[in-house]
Design a protein around this motif. Structure first.
Motif, PDB file in Angstrom:
ATOM      1  N   PHE A 206       5.495   8.325  12.317  1.00  0.00           N
ATOM      2  CA  PHE A 206       6.155   9.052  11.233  1.00  0.00           C
ATOM      3  C   PHE A 206       5.372   8.870   9.943  1.00  0.00           C
ATOM      4  O   PHE A 206       5.172   7.750   9.473  1.00  0.00           O
ATOM      5  N   THR A 207       4.925   9.959   9.388  1.00  0.00           N
ATOM      6  CA  THR A 207       4.216   9.902   8.112  1.00  0.00           C
ATOM      7  C   THR A 207       4.445  11.194   7.350  1.00  0.00           C
ATOM      8  O   THR A 207       4.719  12.229   7.949  1.00  0.00           O
ATOM      9  N   THR A 208       4.380  11.092   6.028  1.00  0.00           N
ATOM     10  CA  THR A 208       4.494  12.309   5.224  1.00  0.00           C
ATOM     11  C   THR A 208       3.180  12.513   4.486  1.00  0.00           C
ATOM     12  O   THR A 208       3.107  13.313   3.571  1.00  0.00           O
ATOM     13  N   LYS A 209       2.175  11.737   4.908  1.00  0.00           N
ATOM     14  CA  LYS A 209       0.901  11.789   4.175  1.00  0.00           C
ATOM     15  C   LYS A 209      -0.137  12.592   4.936  1.00  0.00           C
ATOM     16  O   LYS A 209      -0.178  12.566   6.167  1.00  0.00           O
ATOM     17  N   GLN A 210      -0.991  13.275   4.158  1.00  0.00           N
ATOM     18  CA  GLN A 210      -2.067  14.069   4.748  1.00  0.00           C
ATOM     19  C   GLN A 210      -2.939  13.220   5.673  1.00  0.00           C
ATOM     20  O   GLN A 210      -3.314  13.644   6.748  1.00  0.00           O
TER      21      GLN A 210
ATOM     22  N   LYS B  79       0.840  -1.203   0.000  1.00  0.00           N
ATOM     23  CA  LYS B  79       0.000   0.000   0.000  1.00  0.00           C
ATOM     24  C   LYS B  79       0.870   1.245   0.000  1.00  0.00           C
ATOM     25  O   LYS B  79       0.580   2.219  -0.705  1.00  0.00           O
ATOM     26  N   ASN B  80       1.932   1.221   0.775  1.00  0.00           N
ATOM     27  CA  ASN B  80       2.866   2.357   0.784  1.00  0.00           C
ATOM     28  C   ASN B  80       3.471   2.572  -0.596  1.00  0.00           C
ATOM     29  O   ASN B  80       3.624   3.705  -1.050  1.00  0.00           O
ATOM     30  N   ALA B  81       3.827   1.434  -1.254  1.00  0.00           N
ATOM     31  CA  ALA B  81       4.441   1.527  -2.585  1.00  0.00           C
ATOM     32  C   ALA B  81       3.464   2.187  -3.543  1.00  0.00           C
ATOM     33  O   ALA B  81       3.838   3.079  -4.316  1.00  0.00           O
TER      34      ALA B  81
ATOM     35  N   GLY C 257      -2.159  10.052   6.738  1.00  0.00           N
ATOM     36  CA  GLY C 257      -1.419   8.890   7.236  1.00  0.00           C
ATOM     37  C   GLY C 257      -1.411   8.856   8.753  1.00  0.00           C
ATOM     38  O   GLY C 257      -1.578   9.877   9.414  1.00  0.00           O
ATOM     39  N   TRP C 258      -1.199   7.653   9.275  1.00  0.00           N
ATOM     40  CA  TRP C 258      -1.065   7.509  10.727  1.00  0.00           C
ATOM     41  C   TRP C 258       0.363   7.164  11.105  1.00  0.00           C
ATOM     42  O   TRP C 258       0.733   7.208  12.261  1.00  0.00           O
ATOM     43  N   GLY C 259       1.105   6.750  10.098  1.00  0.00           N
ATOM     44  CA  GLY C 259       2.499   6.395  10.368  1.00  0.00           C
ATOM     45  C   GLY C 259       2.660   5.149  11.201  1.00  0.00           C
ATOM     46  O   GLY C 259       3.641   4.982  11.917  1.00  0.00           O
ATOM     47  N   LEU C 260       1.679   4.244  11.097  1.00  0.00           N
ATOM     48  CA  LEU C 260       1.779   3.014  11.891  1.00  0.00           C
ATOM     49  C   LEU C 260       2.105   1.790  11.041  1.00  0.00           C
ATOM     50  O   LEU C 260       2.547   0.773  11.559  1.00  0.00           O
ATOM     51  N   GLY C 261       1.891   1.908   9.718  1.00  0.00           N
ATOM     52  CA  GLY C 261       2.057   0.752   8.838  1.00  0.00           C
ATOM     53  C   GLY C 261       3.422   0.092   8.947  1.00  0.00           C
ATOM     54  O   GLY C 261       3.528  -1.109   9.183  1.00  0.00           O
ATOM     55  N   LEU C 262       4.479   0.893   8.792  1.00  0.00           N
ATOM     56  CA  LEU C 262       5.822   0.314   8.819  1.00  0.00           C
ATOM     57  C   LEU C 262       6.258  -0.043  10.238  1.00  0.00           C
ATOM     58  O   LEU C 262       6.996  -1.002  10.440  1.00  0.00           O
ATOM     59  N   ALA C 263       5.774   0.723  11.217  1.00  0.00           N
ATOM     60  CA  ALA C 263       6.096   0.393  12.615  1.00  0.00           C
ATOM     61  C   ALA C 263       5.538  -0.985  12.948  1.00  0.00           C
ATOM     62  O   ALA C 263       6.209  -1.820  13.567  1.00  0.00           O
TER      63      ALA C 263
ATOM     64  N   SER D  96       9.602  -3.667  -4.636  1.00  0.00           N
ATOM     65  CA  SER D  96      10.129  -2.465  -5.297  1.00  0.00           C
ATOM     66  C   SER D  96       9.004  -1.680  -5.948  1.00  0.00           C
ATOM     67  O   SER D  96       8.058  -2.267  -6.473  1.00  0.00           O
ATOM     68  N   ASP D  97       9.152  -0.371  -5.896  1.00  0.00           N
ATOM     69  CA  ASP D  97       8.178   0.466  -6.600  1.00  0.00           C
ATOM     70  C   ASP D  97       8.922   1.487  -7.437  1.00  0.00           C
ATOM     71  O   ASP D  97      10.141   1.623  -7.333  1.00  0.00           O
ATOM     72  N   THR D  98       8.182   2.165  -8.290  1.00  0.00           N
ATOM     73  CA  THR D  98       8.782   3.225  -9.113  1.00  0.00           C
ATOM     74  C   THR D  98       8.251   4.568  -8.636  1.00  0.00           C
ATOM     75  O   THR D  98       7.939   5.444  -9.432  1.00  0.00           O
TER      76      THR D  98
HETATM   77  N1  LIG Z   1       7.619   2.802  -0.822  1.00  0.00           N
HETATM   78  C1  LIG Z   1       7.788   4.007  -0.265  1.00  0.00           C
HETATM   79  N2  LIG Z   1       8.253   5.045  -0.993  1.00  0.00           N
HETATM   80  C2  LIG Z   1       8.417   6.261  -0.460  1.00  0.00           C
HETATM   81  N3  LIG Z   1       8.162   6.560   0.843  1.00  0.00           N
HETATM   82  C3  LIG Z   1       7.691   5.572   1.615  1.00  0.00           C
HETATM   83  C4  LIG Z   1       7.487   4.244   1.131  1.00  0.00           C
HETATM   84  N4  LIG Z   1       7.025   3.480   2.147  1.00  0.00           N
HETATM   85  C5  LIG Z   1       6.955   4.291   3.210  1.00  0.00           C
HETATM   86  N5  LIG Z   1       7.348   5.538   2.926  1.00  0.00           N
HETATM   87  C6  LIG Z   1       7.407   6.681   3.846  1.00  0.00           C
HETATM   88  O1  LIG Z   1       7.297   6.194   5.177  1.00  0.00           O
HETATM   89  C7  LIG Z   1       6.224   6.846   5.847  1.00  0.00           C
HETATM   90  C8  LIG Z   1       5.637   5.926   6.887  1.00  0.00           C
HETATM   91  O2  LIG Z   1       4.914   4.870   6.309  1.00  0.00           O
HETATM   92  P1  LIG Z   1       3.823   4.130   7.182  1.00  0.00           P
HETATM   93  O3  LIG Z   1       4.464   3.729   8.469  1.00  0.00           O
HETATM   94  O4  LIG Z   1       3.225   3.039   6.365  1.00  0.00           O
HETATM   95  O5  LIG Z   1       2.779   5.245   7.510  1.00  0.00           O
HETATM   96  P2  LIG Z   1       1.739   5.973   6.542  1.00  0.00           P
HETATM   97  O6  LIG Z   1       1.577   5.076   5.340  1.00  0.00           O
HETATM   98  O7  LIG Z   1       0.514   6.060   7.370  1.00  0.00           O
HETATM   99  O8  LIG Z   1       2.334   7.301   6.222  1.00  0.00           O
HETATM  100  C9  LIG Z   1       5.299   7.282   4.753  1.00  0.00           C
HETATM  101  O9  LIG Z   1       4.519   8.388   5.130  1.00  0.00           O
HETATM  102  C10 LIG Z   1       6.254   7.635   3.612  1.00  0.00           C
HETATM  103  O10 LIG Z   1       6.778   8.925   3.792  1.00  0.00           O
END
Ligand SMILES: Nc1ncnc2c1ncn2[C@@H]1O[C@H](COP(=O)(O)OP(=O)(O)O)[C@@H](O)[C@H]1O
Ligand SMILES: [Mg+2]
Length: 411
Positions: free
Chosen positions: A358-362, A310-312, A364-370, A339-341
């Protein structure tokens, strides 16, 4: 980069680190500087004392034996007042006349004591030039019995020079221990929150899902419901809800791992995501072999793949290529490279992407990768990291899983 609420906890945390570091340096430097200042003052005072001492000695020796008692008394007071500055009186031929504030083993012979004193003189000479004592013979009016007073810093002064370093090391050690203890308790607390929230969610979802299942069965049996496709869709959604509950209940307990075909699991997630994401995203799964096995908890592993994919997709803005490569490592490991482009990750943020919040999305919760990191590292004893990333070119995340040696695989 913009963040939902304009407050980035992790940026503030690293700023805080710098502030703490700078303040500690200022305190440390200040305390060393101030002690040095005190040391210099004390040195001046000790030097003045020793000069008075030498003068008094010279004066006393210059006087006739018939001198008044009170002058003698005065000079003796001055001479005995020095109880801390080590000193040795020796003439130019190396004859020792006396020493003060130097500890010598009383069982030693005089010769041995003198040898020791002479070697000390050598080191004292390097620190301070000796003071010449030249008493005047009253009858001839000329100096006789010229001696030299050698001295060094008092122990107190020496200790004081080391003091700030000792003090700072003790504080540093204490700070380090306190930090570790604090960190440990923080991690323990985080664990309790993760596990508690997950268990509670699984528990709360359980009841309505079972009742939904029962309702679906009732509807299926109802002859009045003619459009059964709705029921099939309902069934699918309830099934998905069941899977979500399983994920939460797994993360809230010690999940069981089993030997599973990773290719199949990845294909399944991709098949699930396919209709849910933009058609302009091309998804491809490739493997070294048709079947690659590793130790996973299916519900949790799917969750991870889903999150990373989903992040990709987000990073590509709905258009691009998403490729999943499953590789077998030589050391009983399996690599899943996603991998993504997309737009890539700023190098300064690579370390932060796994931090909760940590998130850079409007939105986002920043929990997915954690969560993904937690699942892979804590529950699968594996690793997840950013394998490579280039701004505006794309990113590859790598998940490392463990597989069983062939001999142990039960098939
Ligand atoms: N494939 C990716 N390409 C670029 N940035 C990514 C990618 N995956 C994660 N990120 C960065 O890591 C941040 C944290 O991701 P995640 O923990 O899933 O939280 P969220 O998706 O809610 O922002 C994202 O906001 C994004 O900035
Ligand atoms: Mg995400």
């Amino acid at each position: 980069m913009a963040k939902r609420d304009g407050f980035n906890l992790y940026e503030n945390k690293s700023n805080l680190k710098w502030i703490v570091l700078v303040i500690s340096l200022v305190i440390g430097g200040g305390s060393i500087f101030y002690t040095n200042f005190l040391v210099e003052k004390l040195k001046d005072r000790e030097r003045a004392t020793i000069r008075i001492y030498a003068k008094t000695l010279e004066y006393t020796l210059s006087e006739n034996v018939t001198i008044q008692q009170d002058i003698n008394f005065l000079s003796e007071e001055i001479i005995y007042q020095n109880t801390s500055i080590p000193m040795i009186i020796m003439d130019s031929l190396g004859v020792i006349y006396g020493s003060k504030n130097i500890e010598l083993d009383s069982t030693w012979t005089q010769a041995r004591k003198n040898n020791k004193l002479r070697s000390m003189v050598a080191s004292m000479k390097r620190e301070y030039a000796p003071i010449r004592i030249a008493p005047i013979d009253q009858s001839t009016g000329k100096p006789y019995l010229v001696q030299y007073l050698y001295y060094k810093n008092s122990d107190l002064l020496t200790q004081l020079t080391y003091y700030p370093y000792v003090q700072l090391s003790v504080i540093a050690i204490f700070g380090f221990i306190a930090y570790m203890a604090f960190n440990y308790s923080r991690v323990a607390e985080q664990n309790r929150v993760w596990v508690g929230m997950a268990k509670e969610t699984a528990h709360q979802l359980g009841t309505p899902i079972s009742s939904l299942m029962a309702w679906i069965e009732i509807l299926k049996a109802d002859a009045g419901v003619t459009d059964k496709t709705i029921l099939t869709e309902l069934d699918k959604d309830v099934h998905k809800l069941g899977l979500i509950t399983e994920r939460f209940s797994n993360i809230g307990s010690v999940p069981k791992l089993s030997n599973e075909d990773i290719m199949q699991e990845v294909e399944r997630v991709v098949a699930y995501l396919r209709p849910r994401i933009s058609r302009k995203v091309e998804m491809k799964v490739r493997g070294m072999h048709e079947h690659i096995y590793a130790q996973i908890n299916v519900a949790l592993f799917e969750w991870v793949i889903e999150n990373v994919c989903k992040n990709a997709v987000d990073a590509m803005g709905g258009e691009g290529k998403l490729e999943i490569n499953v590789l077998e490592g030589s050391d009983w490991r399996v690599f899943v490279d996603i991998s993504d482009t997309g737009k890539g990750i700023n190098p300064s943020r690579i370390k932060q992407v796994f931090n909760p919040g940590f998130t850079t999305k409007q939105r986002g919760w920043g929990l997915g990768l954690a969560l993904a990191k937690r699942i892979i590292e804590n529950y699968h004893n594996g690793k997840i990291y950013v394998k490579s990333t280039t701004l505006d070119k794309g990113t590859t995340f790598r998940i490392v899983l463990n597989r069983l040696p062939e001999s142990q695989v039960l098939s």
